[in-house]
Design an enzyme around this catalytic site. Structure first.
Site, PDB file in Angstrom:
ATOM      1  N   GLY A  15       0.749  -1.267   0.000  1.00 43.51           N
ATOM      2  CA  GLY A  15       0.000   0.000   0.000  1.00 43.51           C
ATOM      3  C   GLY A  15       0.769   1.302   0.000  1.00 43.51           C
ATOM      4  N   SER A  21       1.585   8.236   1.935  1.00 45.37           N
ATOM      5  CA  SER A  21       0.951   6.978   2.346  1.00 45.37           C
ATOM      6  C   SER A  21       1.427   6.537   3.732  1.00 45.37           C
ATOM      7  CB  SER A  21       1.323   5.847   1.378  1.00 45.37           C
ATOM      8  OG  SER A  21       0.906   6.126   0.074  1.00 45.37           O
ATOM      9  N   ILE A  22       0.497   5.989   4.493  1.00 41.55           N
ATOM     10  CA  ILE A  22       0.864   5.471   5.824  1.00 41.55           C
ATOM     11  C   ILE A  22       1.880   4.337   5.642  1.00 41.55           C
ATOM     12  CG2 ILE A  22      -0.025   4.415   7.935  1.00 41.55           C
ATOM     13  CD1 ILE A  22      -2.732   5.887   7.312  1.00 41.55           C
ATOM     14  N   ILE A  95      -4.446  -1.049   2.548  1.00 44.81           N
ATOM     15  CA  ILE A  95      -5.154  -1.023   1.259  1.00 44.81           C
ATOM     16  C   ILE A  95      -6.605  -0.613   1.493  1.00 44.81           C
ATOM     17  CG2 ILE A  95      -5.980  -2.454  -0.647  1.00 44.81           C
ATOM     18  CD1 ILE A  95      -3.626  -4.343  -0.133  1.00 44.81           C
ATOM     19  N   TYR A 150     -10.609   2.282  10.265  1.00 42.98           N
ATOM     20  CA  TYR A 150     -11.085   3.607  10.674  1.00 42.98           C
ATOM     21  C   TYR A 150     -12.349   3.462  11.513  1.00 42.98           C
ATOM     22  CZ  TYR A 150     -12.706   8.332  10.744  1.00 42.98           C
ATOM     23  OH  TYR A 150     -13.146   9.540  11.184  1.00 42.98           O
ATOM     24  N   TYR A 160     -18.326   8.854   4.993  1.00 38.66           N
ATOM     25  CA  TYR A 160     -17.380   7.748   4.825  1.00 38.66           C
ATOM     26  C   TYR A 160     -17.974   6.647   3.943  1.00 38.66           C
ATOM     27  CZ  TYR A 160     -13.045   5.410   6.174  1.00 38.66           C
ATOM     28  OH  TYR A 160     -11.796   4.833   6.156  1.00 38.66           O
ATOM     29  N   LYS A 167     -14.738  -1.387   6.414  1.00 34.97           N
ATOM     30  CA  LYS A 167     -13.850  -1.426   7.587  1.00 34.97           C
ATOM     31  C   LYS A 167     -14.399  -2.363   8.670  1.00 34.97           C
ATOM     32  CE  LYS A 167     -10.491   1.278   6.270  1.00 34.97           C
ATOM     33  NZ  LYS A 167      -9.291   0.611   5.723  1.00 34.97           N
TER      34      LYS A 167
END
Ligand code: NAI
Length: 275
Positions: A15, A21-22, A95, A150, A160, A167
């Site tokens: 990802g 990007s994290i 991702i 999240y 969202y 999620k």
């Protein structure tokens, strides 16, 4: 600051698209802590993003894999073990994508082909990744698998959209697969529920600027940054968290336990007075 927490550990990081990007920040921090890894992303993201730069910087190889395709994941896991010279100690699944969000479809006006594509990419890909790792017995004992989530999995954030459902699905997969991975291979599986973060995926959410500012004002410690998320992930990959599993871990400056903060209340009252 580096503590060599991941010395000798080998992993796969999904990802990293660009430097926001994290996963990008995580790769950099893992490298600093002595870990080695293979980077992966979907073929299209490899063309559009800047992952090669990260690979050079961290001395890593990049293996393309669409995380919804079993054959890509099998190739990724096999090649990673070859390149790294052994089994895997850590995996980051970073991702997420909703086609309904991308196309601007309201939650009550979903195109279900898009819905399905979204959950395949954002949630089922985590199951597929773990199933491939599990069947190939590719994880070392006391390995650690982390996915990013999240808080819309638990609470309502209207914009969202269907990512909230994706999620919730992702977090459930972490628990369900985590049971078998723990029992059979002593591998832990967790999700980190991260603050809103200005990345490509984050900024795709409608009204993101308001969203991130609100979360920051609500959280006693302020929003957690991508770099701070990387730090937390390093701790979960390290041997300091060996018995943490099946958890959804909030990394959000305290947001998830807040009702209202002084700042948010003040700006609400001000808005009321101005009406
Ligand atoms: P990002 O846009 O940098 O990363 C998302 C990644 O998913 C990209 O690298 C993209 O190429 C990859 N991806 C999409 N489809 C794929 C596929 N079929 N196969 C393989 N990879 C695929 O954004 P960010 O924010 O770093 O996202 C990482 C994770 O963090 C996501 O799960 C996201 O939902 C989660 N997260 C993000 C938050 C935010 O506000 N940015 C907050 C909480 C969680």
């Amino acid at each position: 600051m580096s503590y060599n927490l991941l010395k000798g550990k080998k992993g796969i990081i999904f990802g990293a698209l660009d430097e926001n990007s994290i996963a990008w920040k995580t790769a950099e921090r893992v490298k600093e802590e002595g870990g080695e890894f293979v980077l992966t992303n979907a073929p299209i993201a490899l063309r559009m993003g800047t992952i090669k730069e990260l690979a050079e910087k961290t001395g890593s190889e990049v293996i393309p894999a669409d995380a919804t395709k079993i054959e890509d994941l099998e190739n990724l896991v096999e090649k990673s073990m070859e390149i790294l010279g052994g089994k895997i100690d850590f995996v980051l699944h970073a991702i997420g994508m909703s086609v309904n969000v991308r196309k601007g479809n309201h939650y009550t006006e979903q195109n279900y082909d898009f819905t399905q594509k979204g959950w395949d990419i954002s949630a089922v890909s985590f199951h597929k990744t773990m199933q491939v790792l599990y069947k190939k017995e590719a994880m070392n004992e006391w390995g650690s698998i982390v996915a990013l989530s999240y808080m819309a999995a638990q609470r309502v954030f209207p914009d969202y959209n269907d990512m909230a459902d994706n999620k919730a699905f992702l977090e459930s997969i972490a628990r369900s697969f985590g049971y078998f991975f723990g029992k059979d291979h002593k591998v832990r599986v967790n999700t980190i529920s991260q603050s809103p973060t200005p990345t490509t995926a984050g900024q795709g959410v409608k009204g993101f600027d308001g969203f991130i500012a609100y979360a920051d004002k609500m959280s006693p410690l302020g929003n957690a940054t991508a770099l701070e998320c990387a730090d937390y992930t390093v701790s979960l990959f390290s041997d300091l968290t060996k018995k943490v599993t099946l958890q959804n871990l909030f990394h959000d400056g305290g947001f998830s336990n807040m009702g209202v903060s002084q700042e948010v209340m003040e700006s609400f009252v001000k808005g009321q007075e101005e009406k």
